[in-house]
Design a protein around this motif. Structure first.
Motif, PDB file in Angstrom:
ATOM      1  N   TRP A  16       0.859  -1.171   0.000  1.00  0.00           N
ATOM      2  CA  TRP A  16       0.000   0.000   0.000  1.00  0.00           C
ATOM      3  C   TRP A  16       0.900   1.227   0.000  1.00  0.00           C
ATOM      4  O   TRP A  16       2.104   1.130   0.246  1.00  0.00           O
ATOM      5  CB  TRP A  16      -0.937  -0.044   1.194  1.00  0.00           C
ATOM      6  N   GLY A  43      -3.738   1.782  -7.251  1.00  0.00           N
ATOM      7  CA  GLY A  43      -4.296   1.506  -5.932  1.00  0.00           C
ATOM      8  C   GLY A  43      -5.484   0.567  -5.990  1.00  0.00           C
ATOM      9  O   GLY A  43      -5.672  -0.269  -5.099  1.00  0.00           O
ATOM     10  N   TYR A  44      -6.299   0.702  -7.040  1.00  0.00           N
ATOM     11  CA  TYR A  44      -7.464  -0.187  -7.185  1.00  0.00           C
ATOM     12  C   TYR A  44      -7.018  -1.633  -7.341  1.00  0.00           C
ATOM     13  O   TYR A  44      -7.549  -2.538  -6.688  1.00  0.00           O
ATOM     14  CB  TYR A  44      -8.297   0.241  -8.397  1.00  0.00           C
ATOM     15  N   ALA A  47      -5.414  -3.023  -4.067  1.00  0.00           N
ATOM     16  CA  ALA A  47      -6.443  -3.355  -3.078  1.00  0.00           C
ATOM     17  C   ALA A  47      -7.061  -4.715  -3.397  1.00  0.00           C
ATOM     18  O   ALA A  47      -7.332  -5.522  -2.495  1.00  0.00           O
ATOM     19  CB  ALA A  47      -7.517  -2.271  -3.056  1.00  0.00           C
ATOM     20  N   ASN A  48      -7.273  -4.989  -4.678  1.00  0.00           N
ATOM     21  CA  ASN A  48      -7.845  -6.272  -5.064  1.00  0.00           C
ATOM     22  C   ASN A  48      -6.859  -7.425  -4.912  1.00  0.00           C
ATOM     23  O   ASN A  48      -7.268  -8.564  -4.699  1.00  0.00           O
ATOM     24  CB  ASN A  48      -8.381  -6.199  -6.499  1.00  0.00           C
ATOM     25  N   GLU A 136      -1.307  -1.449   8.453  1.00  0.00           N
ATOM     26  CA  GLU A 136      -2.208  -1.567   7.309  1.00  0.00           C
ATOM     27  C   GLU A 136      -3.251  -2.651   7.524  1.00  0.00           C
ATOM     28  O   GLU A 136      -4.370  -2.565   7.013  1.00  0.00           O
ATOM     29  CB  GLU A 136      -1.394  -1.820   6.044  1.00  0.00           C
ATOM     30  N   ASN A 140      -7.469  -2.178   7.265  1.00  0.00           N
ATOM     31  CA  ASN A 140      -7.774  -2.856   6.001  1.00  0.00           C
ATOM     32  C   ASN A 140      -9.117  -2.460   5.410  1.00  0.00           C
ATOM     33  O   ASN A 140      -9.420  -2.830   4.275  1.00  0.00           O
ATOM     34  CB  ASN A 140      -7.699  -4.376   6.185  1.00  0.00           C
ATOM     35  N   GLN A 142      -9.830   0.181   4.160  1.00  0.00           N
ATOM     36  CA  GLN A 142      -9.558   0.964   2.954  1.00  0.00           C
ATOM     37  C   GLN A 142      -9.458   0.080   1.712  1.00  0.00           C
ATOM     38  O   GLN A 142      -9.797   0.509   0.606  1.00  0.00           O
ATOM     39  CB  GLN A 142      -8.272   1.763   3.128  1.00  0.00           C
ATOM     40  N   TYR A 143      -9.001  -1.161   1.873  1.00  0.00           N
ATOM     41  CA  TYR A 143      -8.866  -2.050   0.715  1.00  0.00           C
ATOM     42  C   TYR A 143     -10.231  -2.395   0.131  1.00  0.00           C
ATOM     43  O   TYR A 143     -10.401  -2.455  -1.078  1.00  0.00           O
ATOM     44  CB  TYR A 143      -8.116  -3.328   1.092  1.00  0.00           C
ATOM     45  N   LYS A 144     -11.204  -2.622   1.003  1.00  0.00           N
ATOM     46  CA  LYS A 144     -12.553  -2.940   0.505  1.00  0.00           C
ATOM     47  C   LYS A 144     -13.181  -1.724  -0.152  1.00  0.00           C
ATOM     48  O   LYS A 144     -13.862  -1.837  -1.175  1.00  0.00           O
ATOM     49  CB  LYS A 144     -13.429  -3.433   1.666  1.00  0.00           C
ATOM     50  N   VAL A 146     -11.679   0.791  -1.691  1.00  0.00           N
ATOM     51  CA  VAL A 146     -11.053   1.046  -2.989  1.00  0.00           C
ATOM     52  C   VAL A 146     -11.261  -0.132  -3.937  1.00  0.00           C
ATOM     53  O   VAL A 146     -11.706   0.035  -5.075  1.00  0.00           O
ATOM     54  CB  VAL A 146      -9.545   1.325  -2.820  1.00  0.00           C
ATOM     55  N   GLY A 147     -10.958  -1.341  -3.472  1.00  0.00           N
ATOM     56  CA  GLY A 147     -11.030  -2.514  -4.345  1.00  0.00           C
ATOM     57  C   GLY A 147     -12.433  -2.964  -4.657  1.00  0.00           C
ATOM     58  O   GLY A 147     -12.668  -3.614  -5.681  1.00  0.00           O
TER      59      GLY A 147
END
Length: 323
Positions: A16, A43-44, A47-48, A136, A140, A142-144, A146-147
């Motif tokens: 990240w 970043g997308y 995240a995935n 991070e 986490n 933020q990953y959902k 963005v992704g």
């Protein structure tokens, strides 16, 4: 220093954005993105990589990302494809061999178009590594966000003036909910919980979570009785196991792992429990076919943990050839 000493100069370290500048300065390695490129589309995809439910999907996305960043999506858009359609195609073809990927591409694609796209998604990747920190992990969510972003929903909203006029005021609680609806909602993820008591094989954690470490039977005691979680994630030898509990009415799973030899549990969304992120960080890639630890380090207090994993391209590409 470990990264600089143990990785080839042409390597890419996928993380990240916060450690990006540090990795470039100290380890002298390329990164996916950093504080100066935080708004890049990479970043997308990163995240995935983290929230993917299958490590093969993660490895396929990393191959594309480390070869050509977001150029494959940009190329598909340049050919008249909507971004939502481009993302669906790339997500579908990146975990496949070239031959199988070709079969999924639209029939209207010419041989030249197909060859160019696959040169961006399926070329031989450079040495690649994934870096995850405990900070991070705790963030986490933020990953959902963005992704999990639905480009299809966003495109429909932007194309409909009536819907656009109904979008809530920026920064309002309603606007935050509106954005999360586009991203499909967040994943539940509780803070770590240590056992309150031990009776034989049964560990009792906060929230009245009881886990039998021998049978792995798990219940959550509440005012109306004992409830069974959706599943329990735990390490069995060198394999990460999800033990599902049929008939469960709870939407949450329990994650059971060890930290410095002591059992810890968390409540989490089962979809997050199946993610590459959880398998790598909490189980150190045990049972993984495509990732292996390079460095598992922490400071003297244990508050800062940094874990680096090598992408085993040889195993990934061999599987593609055999399937």
């Amino acid at each position: 220093v470990t990264i600089r000493e143990k990785t080839p100069p042409e390597s890419v370290v996928n993380a990240w954005w916060p450690p990006g500048h540090f990795i470039k300065t100290i380890a002298k390695r390329r990164v996916t993105f950093d504080g100066a490129t935080i708004n890049n589309p990479q970043g997308y995809w990163m995240a995935n990589v983290f929230i993917a439910p299958d490590e093969r999907i993660s490895a396929g996305l990393l191959r594309m990302l480390n070869n050509s960043a977001n150029q494959a999506a940009e190329y598909l858009q340049s050919q008249g494809m909507k971004l939502s359609e481009a993302v669906k195609i790339l997500y579908a073809i990146t975990p496949l061999s070239e031959e199988k990927a070709q079969n999924l591409l639209p029939r209207k694609f010419s041989l030249e178009q197909t060859a160019h796209l696959l040169s961006l998604t399926h070329a031989a990747p450079p040495p690649s590594y994934v870096l995850i920190t405990n900070e991070e992990i705790e963030k986490n969510i933020q990953y959902k966000f963005v992704g999990g972003w639905s480009f299809e929903k966003a495109e429909k909203i932007n194309a409909d003036p009536v819907i656009l006029r109904s979008v809530p005021r920026s920064a309002s609680p309603e606007y935050i909910k509106f954005l999360w609806d586009i991203a499909g909602g967040s994943y539940e993820f509780s803070p770590p919980m240590s056992p309150l008591s031990t009776e034989g094989n049964i560990l009792t954690f906060p929230k009245n979570i009881k886990v039998n470490i021998a049978t792995k039977e798990t219940i959550i005691q509440n005012d109306s009785g004992a409830a069974v979680p959706h599943s329990l994630f735990y390490l069995d030898g060198n394999n990460v196991v999800e033990k599902k509990f049929p008939g469960s009415a709870l939407p949450l799973s329990v994650l059971l792992y060890q930290d410095e030899g002591k059992y810890i549990c968390r409540l989490l969304d089962p979809r997050l429990g199946r993610s590459t992120l959880i398998q790598l960080f909490f189980f150190d890639a045990k049972g993984s076919k495509y990732f292996e630890p390079l460095a598992l380090e922490s400071d003297l207090t244990g508050r800062t943990q940094i874990k680096v994993f090598r992408v085993k391209w040889e195993s990934f590409l061999k599987d593609l050839d055999n399937n």
